[in-house]
Design a protein around this motif. Structure first.
Motif, short mmCIF file in Angstrom:
data_model
loop_
_atom_site.label_atom_id
_atom_site.label_comp_id
_atom_site.label_asym_id
_atom_site.label_seq_id
_atom_site.Cartn_x
_atom_site.Cartn_y
_atom_site.Cartn_z
N ARG A 39 0.84 -1.19 0.00
CA ARG A 39 0.00 0.00 0.00
C ARG A 39 0.88 1.26 0.00
N GLY A 40 0.55 2.20 -0.86
CA GLY A 40 1.31 3.45 -0.95
C GLY A 40 2.51 3.36 -1.86
N ASP A 66 -0.36 -2.90 4.24
CA ASP A 66 0.73 -2.11 4.81
C ASP A 66 1.90 -3.02 5.17
N VAL A 67 3.02 -2.81 4.49
CA VAL A 67 4.22 -3.59 4.75
C VAL A 67 5.42 -2.65 4.80
N PRO A 68 6.48 -3.04 5.50
CA PRO A 68 7.69 -2.21 5.49
C PRO A 68 8.34 -2.22 4.11
N GLY A 107 8.10 -4.50 -3.98
CA GLY A 107 7.77 -3.68 -2.82
C GLY A 107 7.28 -4.47 -1.63
N VAL A 108 6.85 -5.72 -1.83
CA VAL A 108 6.42 -6.59 -0.74
C VAL A 108 7.67 -7.29 -0.18
N PRO A 109 7.85 -7.33 1.14
CA PRO A 109 9.07 -7.94 1.71
C PRO A 109 9.31 -9.34 1.19
N LEU A 110 10.59 -9.71 1.16
CA LEU A 110 11.01 -11.00 0.63
C LEU A 110 11.04 -12.08 1.71
N LYS A 111 11.33 -11.69 2.95
CA LYS A 111 11.52 -12.70 4.00
C LYS A 111 11.04 -12.19 5.35
#
Length: 556
Positions: A39-40, A66-68, A107-111
């Motif tokens: 998101r964003g 919402d993810v880092p 953009g989505v974390p890998l791990k």
């Protein structure tokens, strides 16, 4: 048993069917896919919308979360924020359970990092240590009983001077048991009195408790060898007992392997310890418990984001230590476990740049329009095994090396419509990897083992699929200068790859013979090939590529 021609043909047909299991579901469809975006993040959302347009995925099948912005995220953030948000979205937008695949985007974390220490793990560790302590005390008692059997009847056992082995510490108990056993065997050798026969029976009982049925199997095997050396027929009773014990030992070994592929649990461990003690005795059980304690203390609860995402619809409290079985694997076809524990396939559209991530889509579609992937097939074995021979320990280096040989041989035998070989297969069996310039026109590749050091030996065809068996080769897809294989393969033009974000153990990789058989002999999409061949979820592996990619044209 006499085999008729008809039964031989029937067996051949069954073998052919089992070689590549028929999928229970039709090939994945676009409306069975949802995309998970950051998101964003305009690039993440833009890539998802582009994929929807190119592949016909409904635009409403985009889940923003919402993810880092980092490649690695905290376990607690996943558990209490990201996972519940995705789970709610699926429940609200897919009430009929139609979705089968989630796609993570740029953009989505890998791990996901390992979980912190908790009371649950502490209780499990206490249980393992308690089971170990109990068996160590029992082994001390066995050692004392063997010491007595080794005494001359006229000796005073209370004043017996035993060899100084540094005490009965954990490291010395096996050596002490061996010394006590040899002393008892020496004293009783050649004795035929009634008391001696009773002591011999007790000695066998104690040896079996210590080393399990394997010690009896070894003794019977030696007896049979002696009969063979004298060209004598062994007693039917001895032969029958040997075959019975051998069958039991084989069955218990297979059961132990199956159990070790399961997530750690009290129920699993109870059954595993029973099987281990039956075959290898209490010594083997103690060694196995040592391995489980080490695993629990290492806290192997980290995972790829995508592998954890496969279980987003599971109850929240599943075990995180090591892995969970992948219920979409071919071995579970026909089982209701995949429905009872709803498991989703997950693939990733990602790479060193947003341009690379978009190219994965474009290349896959272009190859499909051109009639399928063309080019050479490269397998890089290490010379650790022969194509045929005795069965190898599942998950061992020689076992995986043989799987590469089997895959290469199988693909060499495949014929095209004109009767000519369908694939040009190049197999390397030397310890050295393919070197730069040795692999032109590369379409498919699997090999090992160059840790975090990509060897650019290839000229990749558009749409190429490749993976390298080594640890942590997907630990990053972004880090500048990193030479891990997944990032480097994508940079060099590969369309799809597989790799682990942390240490996965060799067992976690899709076996090459399974993966490439499904890829080349079925109508499955890329993500279906991956999920029908990989063993675990909630673990380290990640698939990067268009989930709908069908590199090999569907059969007519």
């Amino acid at each position: 048993m006499r085999t008729t021609r008809f039964s031989a043909l029937l067996l051949a047909c069954i073998a052919a069917l089992l070689a590549v299991a028929t999928p229970t579901l039709a090939a994945l469809q676009p409306d069975e896919i949802a995309l998970v975006v950051a998101r964003g993040n305009r690039e993440s959302l833009g890539l998802a919308k582009y994929y929807c347009r190119q592949r016909g995925v409904p635009i409403i099948n985009i889940c923003e979360v919402d993810v880092p912005s980092t490649e690695e995220m905290e376990r607690e953030h996943w558990r209490w924020a990201v996972r519940p948000e995705i789970q709610r979205w699926v429940q609200e937008n897919d009430p009929e359970g139609k979705l089968r695949c989630l796609v993570t985007t740029w953009g989505v974390p890998l791990k996901i990092k390992p979980a912190g220490p908790d009371e649950r793990t502490a209780r499990y560790l206490a249980y393992l240590k308690g089971e170990r302590d109990l068996r160590m005390k029992q082994l001390e008692q066995v050692s004392a009983a063997l010491d007595k059997l080794g005494l001359d009847p006229e000796q005073d056992g209370d004043n017996l001077q035993l060899p100084d082995l540094g005490g009965k510490s954990d490291l010395k108990i096996e050596q002490r048991l061996e010394t006590s056993l040899q002393a008892a065997q020496t004293r009783l050798a050649g004795q035929t009195s009634e008391a001696a026969r009773a002591d011999k029976a007790k000695l066998q009982q104690l040896a079996t408790v210590t080393a399990g049925a394997n010690v009896l199997l070894q003794g019977l095997g030696q007896q049979l060898q002696q009969f063979a050396s004298r060209e004598q027929t062994p007693p039917a009773e001895t032969l029958q007992q040997y075959q019975l014990l051998r069958g039991r030992a084989s069955a218990f070994s297979e059961l132990k392997l199956m159990l070790e592929l399961r997530a750690p649990s009290y129920e699993r461990d109870e059954i595993a310890l029973t099987a281990i003690q039956q075959t290898g005795g209490m010594l083997a059980a103690v060694k196995w418990l040592d391995e489980q304690i080490a695993t629990a203390q290492k806290n192997e609860s980290g995972s790829s984001f995508d592998s954890e995402l496969s279980l987003v619809m599971w109850p929240e409290d599943y075990e995180l230590l090591r892995w969970q079985p992948n219920y979409l694997r071919t071995a579970y076809q026909g089982s209701q476990l995949g429905k009872t524990f709803r498991t989703l396939m997950v693939s990733r559209l990602d790479g060193p740049s947003i341009k690379t991530a978009k190219r994965l889509i474009d290349d896959a579609i272009a190859v499909e329009k051109q009639g399928g992937l063309k080019g050479k097939v490269y397998f890089d074995a290490r010379g650790l095994a022969e194509l045929e021979g005795e069965p190898l320990l599942p998950g061992s280096y020689p076992d995986f090396d043989r799987s590469l040989l089997v895959t290469a041989e199988s693909m060499k035998q495949m014929k095209g419509p004109d009767g000519e070989p369908q694939y040009d297969v190049v197999l390397n069996t030397s310890p050295e990897l393919f070197q730069p310039g040795e692999c032109p026109d590369a379409a498919l590749y699997c090999g090992w083992y160059s840790l975090a050091n990509y060897v650019d030996a290839f000229e990749w065809r558009q749409g190429a699929i490749a993976y390298h068996l080594a640890s942590s080769e997907a630990r990053t897809l972004r880090e500048e200068g990193a030479r891990v294989w997944c990032k480097s393969l994508l940079e060099d033009g590969v369309c799809a790859t597989v790799g682990p974000v942390y240490e996965p153990y060799l067992l976690a990789f899709p076996r090459p013979n399974d993966f490439f058989a499904l890829l080349t002999k079925t109508d499955l999409t890329l993500v279906e090939v991956y999920y029908q061949s990989k063993p675990f979820n909630s673990w380290m592996m990640v698939l990067v590529g268009d989930p709908l990619y069908q590199a090999i044209p569907p059969a007519n």
